[in-house]
Design an enzyme around this catalytic site. Structure first.
Site, PDB file in Angstrom:
ATOM      1  CB  SER A  86      -0.889   0.024   1.251  1.00  0.00           C
ATOM      2  OG  SER A  86      -1.532   1.277   1.410  1.00  0.00           O
ATOM      3  CE1 TYR A 107      -3.257  -1.787   5.784  1.00  0.00           C
ATOM      4  CE2 TYR A 107      -3.254   0.437   4.886  1.00  0.00           C
ATOM      5  CZ  TYR A 107      -3.340  -0.927   4.694  1.00  0.00           C
ATOM      6  OH  TYR A 107      -3.516  -1.448   3.440  1.00  0.00           O
TER       7      TYR A 107
END
Length: 245
Positions: free
Chosen positions: A131, A144
């Site tokens: 990501s 995250y």
């Protein structure tokens, strides 16, 4: 003999789209995830897909997957996800633990189990679906960000450690992707809050867009390694810079 591709987290979103796309590209696809009923529906709909129940947080489950394979030419480490948007000061340790266990340790377990098969294939591709959160940090993304930065670092280390081996190490790092579950899980089932993430954004990426990028990466000639592909919608210039109408 047809090449075999293993896709983790294949029961929804980018994983499901990738399984469909690689099957269309002619791979025998092993679609692996926890929700077997969704995998069975996918396999019934798409020829060339074999469903396998997999929990990447369980070493026993990962070992069973590895034992079931005759070969593995491509591994797409897609299983992952985000939980919560609390600042670091009030973040829940259990959420951080879960994100790390799935995104990082889950990826490690599957990679260790299938890497020998990738090498044996003579032209293996190990693709990490990371990501942009693993490249640039942002408020509310602490857990995250930490997990995805770790996964990105793992990818870079693998490329160094496996140089000279017949395995390509590829990272695909998406930006804003509108899938059915990612933001819903992050907001703990609050569909209204999840919807606001994409509100007014013209054409965020879809799971199919990312699957298209993954398919392109893994079908390059054997001597071509796509080290890192960052893919965002045109409306997103950076994590904090999104055009809305």
């Amino acid at each position: 003999m047809k090449r075999t591709a293993v896709v983790t987290g294949a029961s929804s979103g980018i994983g499901e789209a990738t399984a469909r796309r690689l099957a269309a590209e002619g791979f025998d696809v092993v679609a692996a995830a926890r929700r077997r009923e969704r995998l069975d529906e996918l396999a019934a709909e798409v020829p060339g897909i074999r469903p396998v129940t997999l929990d990447v947080t369980s070493q026993e489950s990962v070992d069973e997957l590895a034992a079931s394979l005759d070969r593995c030419d491509v591994l797409v480490n897609n299983a992952g996800g985000a939980i919560g948007l609390e600042p670091v000061a009030s973040g829940k340790v259990a959420d951080w633990q879960r994100m790390y266990d799935v995104n990082v340790l889950g990826t490690l377990r599957v990679t260790q189990a299938l890497l020998p098969r990738l090498v044996e294939s003579g032209d293996g591709v190990l693709l990490m679906l990371t990501s942009v959160a693993g490249l640039v940090s942002y408020e509310g993304g602490g857990g995250y960000n930490a997990a995805k930065h770790a996964q990105t670092s793992m990818t870079e280390v693998l490329r160094l450690e496996l140089v000279g081996q017949p395995v390509r190490i590829v990272e695909v790092a998406p930006g804003m992707v509108h899938t059915e579950e990612f933001s819903l899980n992050r907001f703990r089932g609050d569909s209204a809050a999840a919807g606001r993430v994409y509100e007014g954004v013209p054409d965020p990426l879809s799971a199919d867009d990312v699957a298209d990028a993954i398919a392109w990466c893994v079908t390059r000639p054997a001597h071509v390694n796509v080290d890192r592909l960052v893919i965002r919608p045109r409306a997103q210039a950076a994590q904090h810079k999104v055009h809305r109408v």
